[in-house]
Design a protein around this motif. Structure first.
Motif, short mmCIF file in Angstrom:
data_model
loop_
_atom_site.label_atom_id
_atom_site.label_comp_id
_atom_site.label_asym_id
_atom_site.label_seq_id
_atom_site.Cartn_x
_atom_site.Cartn_y
_atom_site.Cartn_z
N GLY A 140 0.56 -1.06 0.04
CA GLY A 140 0.12 0.11 -0.49
C GLY A 140 0.65 0.91 -0.07
N SER A 141 -0.19 1.78 -0.60
CA SER A 141 0.47 3.81 -0.14
C SER A 141 1.65 3.80 0.78
CB SER A 141 0.23 4.82 -1.12
OG SER A 141 -1.32 4.41 -0.10
N GLU A 142 0.86 3.80 2.01
CA GLU A 142 1.61 4.45 3.37
C GLU A 142 2.97 3.20 3.52
OE1 GLU A 142 -1.46 3.37 6.20
OE2 GLU A 142 -2.79 5.55 5.48
N GLN A 143 2.26 1.88 3.21
CA GLN A 143 3.79 1.38 3.88
C GLN A 143 4.68 1.49 2.69
OE1 GLN A 143 1.68 -2.66 2.18
NE2 GLN A 143 1.34 -2.82 4.70
N LEU A 144 4.42 2.33 1.32
CA LEU A 144 5.59 2.19 0.57
C LEU A 144 6.38 3.96 1.20
CD1 LEU A 144 6.68 2.47 -2.27
CD2 LEU A 144 5.63 3.63 -3.24
N ALA A 145 5.58 4.61 1.65
CA ALA A 145 5.78 5.83 2.21
C ALA A 145 7.19 5.76 3.37
CB ALA A 145 4.83 7.23 2.38
N ALA A 146 6.32 4.91 4.39
CA ALA A 146 6.94 4.67 5.29
C ALA A 146 8.97 3.41 4.73
CB ALA A 146 6.06 3.28 6.16
N ILE A 147 8.49 2.48 4.39
CA ILE A 147 9.66 2.41 3.68
C ILE A 147 10.72 3.37 3.22
CG2 ILE A 147 11.25 0.80 2.53
CD1 ILE A 147 8.21 -1.37 3.37
N LYS A 148 10.26 4.40 2.04
CA LYS A 148 11.06 4.83 1.73
C LYS A 148 11.72 6.33 2.77
CE LYS A 148 10.60 4.65 -3.20
NZ LYS A 148 10.08 5.06 -4.44
N SER A 149 10.96 6.63 3.73
CA SER A 149 11.59 7.98 4.20
C SER A 149 12.28 6.66 5.27
CB SER A 149 10.24 8.42 4.95
OG SER A 149 9.75 7.84 5.46
N HIS A 150 12.38 5.32 5.59
CA HIS A 150 13.44 4.69 6.28
C HIS A 150 14.23 4.05 5.63
CE1 HIS A 150 9.54 6.07 9.02
NE2 HIS A 150 11.07 6.17 9.88
N GLN A 151 14.70 4.81 4.47
CA GLN A 151 15.44 3.66 3.76
C GLN A 151 17.00 3.58 4.12
OE1 GLN A 151 14.15 3.36 -0.04
NE2 GLN A 151 15.33 0.78 0.78
N ASP A 152 17.67 4.46 4.73
CA ASP A 152 18.92 4.55 5.48
C ASP A 152 19.27 3.96 6.88
OD1 ASP A 152 19.45 6.04 3.43
OD2 ASP A 152 19.59 8.03 4.75
N GLU A 153 17.75 3.36 7.56
CA GLU A 153 17.51 2.18 8.19
C GLU A 153 17.53 1.48 8.17
OE1 GLU A 153 15.26 4.12 11.41
OE2 GLU A 153 15.55 6.76 10.54
N LEU A 154 17.70 0.50 6.69
CA LEU A 154 16.98 -0.21 6.16
C LEU A 154 17.89 -0.59 5.27
CD1 LEU A 154 12.75 -0.32 5.82
CD2 LEU A 154 14.43 -1.65 7.76
N PRO A 155 18.75 -1.13 5.58
CA PRO A 155 20.10 -2.28 4.69
C PRO A 155 19.71 -3.17 4.14
CG PRO A 155 21.18 -1.39 7.01
CD PRO A 155 20.31 -1.33 6.96
N GLY A 156 19.78 -3.37 2.62
CA GLY A 156 19.49 -4.62 2.21
C GLY A 156 18.17 -4.87 1.22
N VAL A 157 17.11 -3.81 1.67
CA VAL A 157 16.11 -3.76 1.55
C VAL A 157 15.60 -2.78 0.63
CG1 VAL A 157 13.37 -3.03 2.10
CG2 VAL A 157 15.48 -4.06 3.73
N ASP A 158 15.59 -3.02 -1.02
CA ASP A 158 15.11 -2.25 -2.00
C ASP A 158 13.55 -2.65 -2.41
OD1 ASP A 158 18.10 -1.80 -3.42
OD2 ASP A 158 17.87 -3.96 -2.36
N VAL A 159 13.66 -0.93 -2.62
CA VAL A 159 11.66 -0.95 -3.45
C VAL A 159 11.74 -1.10 -5.24
CG1 VAL A 159 9.55 0.76 -3.37
CG2 VAL A 159 10.78 -0.34 -1.06
N LEU A 160 11.39 -1.91 -5.41
CA LEU A 160 11.12 -2.72 -6.64
C LEU A 160 10.31 -2.03 -7.11
CD1 LEU A 160 13.95 -3.37 -6.16
CD2 LEU A 160 13.95 -5.87 -8.14
N ASP A 161 9.92 -1.50 -9.20
CA ASP A 161 8.37 -1.49 -8.84
C ASP A 161 8.29 -2.59 -9.96
OD1 ASP A 161 8.87 1.51 -8.61
OD2 ASP A 161 9.81 1.80 -10.00
N THR A 162 7.04 -3.53 -9.44
CA THR A 162 6.41 -4.39 -10.46
C THR A 162 5.69 -4.50 -10.52
OG1 THR A 162 6.69 -5.38 -7.56
CG2 THR A 162 8.38 -6.29 -9.25
N PRO A 163 5.35 -4.21 -11.71
CA PRO A 163 3.84 -3.78 -12.37
C PRO A 163 3.09 -5.62 -12.32
CG PRO A 163 5.34 -3.42 -13.95
CD PRO A 163 6.03 -4.23 -12.75
N MET A 164 1.70 -4.17 -11.97
CA MET A 164 0.32 -5.41 -10.91
C MET A 164 -0.17 -6.36 -12.48
SD MET A 164 0.05 -7.37 -8.52
CE MET A 164 -0.73 -8.43 -7.30
N ARG A 165 -0.73 -7.38 -12.59
CA ARG A 165 -1.50 -7.89 -13.38
C ARG A 165 -2.88 -7.06 -13.01
NH1 ARG A 165 -0.07 -8.41 -18.65
NH2 ARG A 165 -0.79 -10.47 -19.42
#
Lengths: 660, 372
Positions: A140-165
């Protein structure tokens, strides 16, 4: 206190040599170790050192679109984000806690995730530790926002654009189009060899329909990008990264191919609408000159958009337990007794084998006795020709015909039309149907063959079974003058840039040996089914469209009442199947229409109206100009001339009188 | 003060010692630039340069004053060292679970245990200088030097700092083995090592220290295992060093330093950074410099004019030697990970100060070898 310093020093003299020796030996060991690390194992260490810093980030391939014959998007991709974790770089302590919080995982999910990560971290030499794994998708967009804004505290975590069918038409043609869901361990192992790019956990794979049939074409090949990370798993600035990165650094993904289907979603919706009164059934509309499927509907349907995300066990069980079996593609997966829709094929066998002429008359007194058994007809039809027998669907006529022509002759012609073998349409596990022969009975029930079997077979019962697709193909063959085409649902495959990859011209399965005169007689008879007042589909006829067809009411095996069946369910399951198979326009058919209403009751009353509505709206909305063709006149002379369109009460009475 | 500056000081300066020490220090500064470049403190090398300058001035002062004056105040020096260690336990600053520093404001921290090694050398030198014997030393003769070593050792283990405590013991052994010992004393020293080790294991070592030793042992038995637990740093370090191959990845192009693969790279693992970037050729050169430094120190000891100078030189040489061996052994994965710095090469004010003092003392003994 002061002694001569020289004397004092004698105490140490001998020790210096030993000390020097010890130092030399020690440095010898250090240099040896250095040689071992840098020279002997240098290559391997260098490789490992790169593995430490270079990470491969997947770039998902965009799956090909599915389009209908008019270019409407039937399966598309919408933006969506997935979370990937590189176990090696991931902080299983705080990082894990954060991720669980941001993704809002419950305890069970968190434990599963922990297990998956721990498995890859268990063995230090396991290179999977450097491979990304998907931990969540379509977030969800809230989860996306939370993770993106804390990217520096989450080493090894990547957000990927994966199109959904996404399937914009929701449940329409869902069985044929199919859907995707996540690969399991077994798919990764067994189906990876079929595609260029092996499956990985988190990937989605076509499960049914065209999505499955053309998985290899649609899927594409994922790409990757290399990035350099530090020990905390955080990406390094570009400038510093470049020195360390081996070439190549980027592999663009190759998008999957777009697939244009033969179906027309507008027609598909017309079919759905026409079947609105019936909970369960199927319909196939086929172009008679090509075998292309214009619509294939199975009812009830489901929303593939829900299944793509994976449904809960309860939801899945509800689908499985549903009495109407929504998961099954009733156009292909199951075969049924065709009932009276089979009669034209018996008739053609009899005529072609010279056992009856179109002018011969058989008397129907309402029943037919064979040994101790009595075979019944809905009513006493009197003296009728083969043409009238089809119009009114007289069973007694066909019982007599069966005795004249015999089991194997019926089978011979039926098989020419494709009964008893798979059409080869290529998706959703097709049933073969069944056409019995004497030899088949001999093998199955040795010494038990009775002429009674032939009688049943002649009217599409006994051991004759067909799928909806098969019947459509057979009727299309009658309609086009004897060519059986392989039903096709794919028109062409193109690259994302529109370059043609593969075209699908019509494929002829075989030409039947039946003469065109005989087939014309059948078409003509079937037109009367609709247009003659005595015809079984007469009441279903519609203004403005000419249809030739045959109704069928297929008996189902009587089913005892199970304790869990309520009365309604019990009655429903014991109702006959209703069929309508036909073609339109009647004189020069373009489309074959087969409607199957499961436990629908009477073919004439329940299936025929559906077929009529489809035909009418097809020529009104889908192919209006085709309707310009004259309705009545036909170059091919009908054997007895066309029946007049019955209009007045007198005419009706006359027609009825003549038939009885 | 007699002969503080001799007329021909320039002739007496030990240029080999000075050259080798300066070379190591300069390479160390250059290497620190690479180590610190991607960290939050890119000015690391500058700080190091300041310390080296300060240490150099101090070393000059230490070198020119005749070392016999140190004999006079030997126990005071030793006592001050112990006092500072005691002070650490009382007012010290805790970092990463151990209390090794005395802080002066925000920026300045001082680590007395580094200096203590030098103080111990001076203390032991004074005692042995004043306790000459023509026969071998018996077990009783070892009592006082042993106690002199154990006091700072225990204080240092209390911090806790396993590496430095271990060094104190090794310095003690080195110096004692220089003197004439009776066979049974020799035996006693050899036996005491495992005894001390066992007692230390049971009573003094903290869990994380034990873990490192166990991890080292495990990695020896099964090199593949334990790379992620305590063995992680050692493993990463060997990979970094090994990946340098013959000529290295080039200055500033390594992964160990700039990419944080080795935490404490500036203090404990600078050699890994250096070896990765400069390969075998660079690493061997550095090893050669240390080899020359240590061999030269033994030569200085051998040519010292008295026992005090000789013990001083050997003591200092042993400080260098054990530091190099333990640090190199650690970063090359043939010794357990203990926080021991590489002389003149590792970052850190206290460490730099201690080693420049060492160089100063060596220089002193070398300069005054002919004076009366």
């Amino acid at each position: 206190m002061f002694i001569s310093p020289r004397n004092e020093l004698s105490e140490f003299k001998k020790k210096y040599r030993w000390m020097r020796l010890f130092v030399v030996l020690t440095f010898g060991v250090l240099v040896t170790r250095l040689v071992q690390l840098q020279v002997v194992n240098g290559e391997a260490n260098n490789k490992q050192s790169l593995a430490n810093v270079v990470r491969t980030v997947n770039i998902p391939a965009i799956r090909g679109q599915l389009l209908d014959s008019k270019g409407r998007v039937v399966a598309s991709n919408v933006p969506s984000h997935a979370i990937y974790v590189t176990p090696h770089d991931f902080d299983m302590g705080q990082g894990f806690e954060r991720l669980v919080k941001f993704l809002d995982l419950d305890n069970e999910q968190a434990n599963t995730l922990r297990g998956r990560l721990a498995e890859r971290l268990a063995n230090p030499t396991d290179m999977r530790r450097f491979q990304q794994i998907e931990v969540a998708d379509d977030i969800g967009s809230e989860q996306l926002a939370a993770i993106k804004s804390h990217q520096d505290e989450l080493p090894g975590v990547d957000v990927l654009d994966t199109p959904m069918r996404q399937y914009p038409f929701v449940s329409t043609a869902a069985h044929m189009i199919g859907y995707l869901n996540e690969v399991g361990a077994e798919d990764i192992e067994k189906r990876s060899i079929l595609v260029e790019d092996p499956y990985r956990a988190g990937d989605r794979i076509g499960r049914i329909g065209v999505e499955k049939m053309l998985e290899a074409e649609l899927r594409g090949v994922r790409g990757w990008r290399k990035k350099v990370v530090d020990a905390r798993g955080l990406p390094l600035p570009r400038k510093e990264s470049e020195d360390l990165m081996p070439e190549p650094r980027l592999q663009e993904p190759r998008p999957g191919h777009d697939v244009t289907l033969t179906i027309d979603m507008a027609l598909q919706e017309i079919v759905d609408k026409a079947m609105r009164g019936h909970p369960s059934g199927a319909a196939v509309i086929m172009e008679v000159d090509t075998g292309r499927v214009l619509a294939a509907a199975s009812k009830p349907s489901y929303d593939p958009n829900l299944l793509i995300r994976g449904i809960s066990y309860e939801e899945s069980k509800a689908l499985d337990d549903n009495v109407f079996r929504p998961r099954i593609d009733k156009t292909l997966f199951e075969h049924y007794y065709p009932g009276s829709t089979f009669k034209p094929f018996t008739a053609m066998a009899a005529i072609e084998e010279g056992r009856i002429t179109p002018d011969d008359v058989i008397h129907c007194s309402g029943f037919h006795e064979l040994g101790h058994r009595t075979f019944r007809c809905p009513r006493a039809h009197g003296d009728i020709t083969i043409r009238e027998a089809i119009t009114v669907s007289c069973n007694v006529f066909f019982y007599n015909l069966a005795e004249l022509v015999g089991m194997d002759n019926i089978a011979k012609y039926a098989k020419e039309f494709g009964f008893g073998e798979r059409t080869g349409v290529g998706y959703n596990g097709e049933a073969a149907g069944a056409i019995p022969t004497k030899a088949w009975y001999e093998e199955k029930y040795p010494g038990q063959f009775r002429i009674g079997y032939t009688l049943n077979a002649a009217i599409g019962q006994g051991n004759v079974k067909t799928t909806v697709m098969q019947l459509a193909s057979a009727y299309a063959a009658i309609a086009n003058g004897g060519t059986v085409y392989k039903p096709q649902v794919v028109r062409r495959i193109e690259t994302a840039d529109g370059e043609l990859v593969k075209d699908f011209p019509p494929v002829v399965t075989r030409r039947v040996s039946v003469s065109s005169r005989t087939m014309d007689l059948m078409k003509d008879s079937m037109r009367e089914v609709v247009e003659n007042e005595a015809g079984t589909a007469y009441s279903a006829r519609l203004e403005g469209v000419s249809v030739a067809g045959k109704t069928g009411t297929a008996q189902v095996s009587r089913r005892p009442r199970n304790p869990e069946d309520d009365l309604e369910r019990f009655y429903y399951l014991n109702r006959d199947h209703a069929w309508f198979a036909g073609m339109a326009p009647a004189m020069s058919p373009e489309i074959a229409i087969v409607v199957f209403i499961e436990h629908g009751g009477s073919g004439g009353e329940n299936a025929a109206p559906v077929g009529m509505e489809i035909a009418k709206r097809y020529f009104e909305e889908i192919a209006p100009r085709k309707q310009e063709a004259p309705l009545i006149a036909d170059k091919k002379q009908p054997i007895r001339g066309p029946l007049p369109v019955v209009e007045s009460q007198e005419e009706k009475a006359a027609a009825r009188a003549r038939l009885r | 003060m007699p002969r503080v500056l001799s007329t021909s000081l320039r002739d007496r300066v030990d240029w080999v010692l000075l050259g080798v020490a300066a070379a190591i220090a300069v390479i160390g500064v250059i290497n620190l630039y690479s180590t610190g470049i991607a960290s939050n403190s890119p000015d690391l090398y500058l700080t190091q340069l300041y310390w080296l300058t300060f240490g150099g001035v101090l070393a000059f002062a230490v070198a020119v004053i005749d070392y016999r004056h140190y004999d006079r105040i030997g126990y005071i020096i030793y006592g001050v060292g112990n006092f500072l260690l005691l002070l650490v336990l009382i007012v010290g600053t805790e970092v990463n679970g151990s209390t090794r520093w005395i802080s002066f404001g925000e920026a300045w921290r001082f680590q007395p245990s580094e200096i203590m090694k030098v103080c111990l050398v001076v203390g032991l030198a004074k005692y042995l200088y004043h306790d000459p014997t023509s026969e071998g030393r018996g077990l009783w003769d070892l009592l006082i030097p042993t106690v002199m070593t154990l006091v700072p050792m225990v204080l240092i283990l209390e911090q806790p700092d396993l590496g430095t405590a271990l060094l104190c013991m090794l310095i003690f052994f080195s110096i004692m083995l220089l003197t004439r010992l009776k066979a049974r004393s020799m035996l006693g020293l050899l036996v005491s090592a495992p005894v001390v080790a066992m007692l230390g294991w049971s009573y003094l070592l903290r869990d994380y220290q034990k873990e490192r030793v166990i991890s080292f042992w495990n990695s020896f038995v099964d090199p593949e295992a334990d790379r992620l637990g305590s063995g992680w740093h050692a493993y990463q370090s060997t990979v970094a060093i090994g990946s340098g191959q013959w000529t290295g990845k080039g200055y500033l192009h390594g992964t160990a330093g700039p990419h944080h693969f080795l935490p404490e790279a500036r203090t404990d693992f600078p050699f890994s950074v250096f070896a990765e970037e400069h390969g075998f050729l660079g690493a061997a050169l550095l090893l050669a410099l240390y080899f020359i430094l240590i061999m030269w120190s033994i030569r200085i000891a051998a040519s010292a004019k008295d026992r005090f100078g000789a013990i001083l030189a050997i003591g200092v040489a042993s400080v260098f030697f054990w530091h190099v061996l333990i640090n190199m052994g650690m970063v090359m994965g043939i010794m357990p990970v203990v926080g021991v710095t590489l002389p003149l090469f590792s970052y850190g004010g206290s460490s730099v100060l201690a080693f420049t003092l060492c160089v100063g003392l060596l220089m002193n003994v070398s300069i005054h070898r002919f004076s009366r």
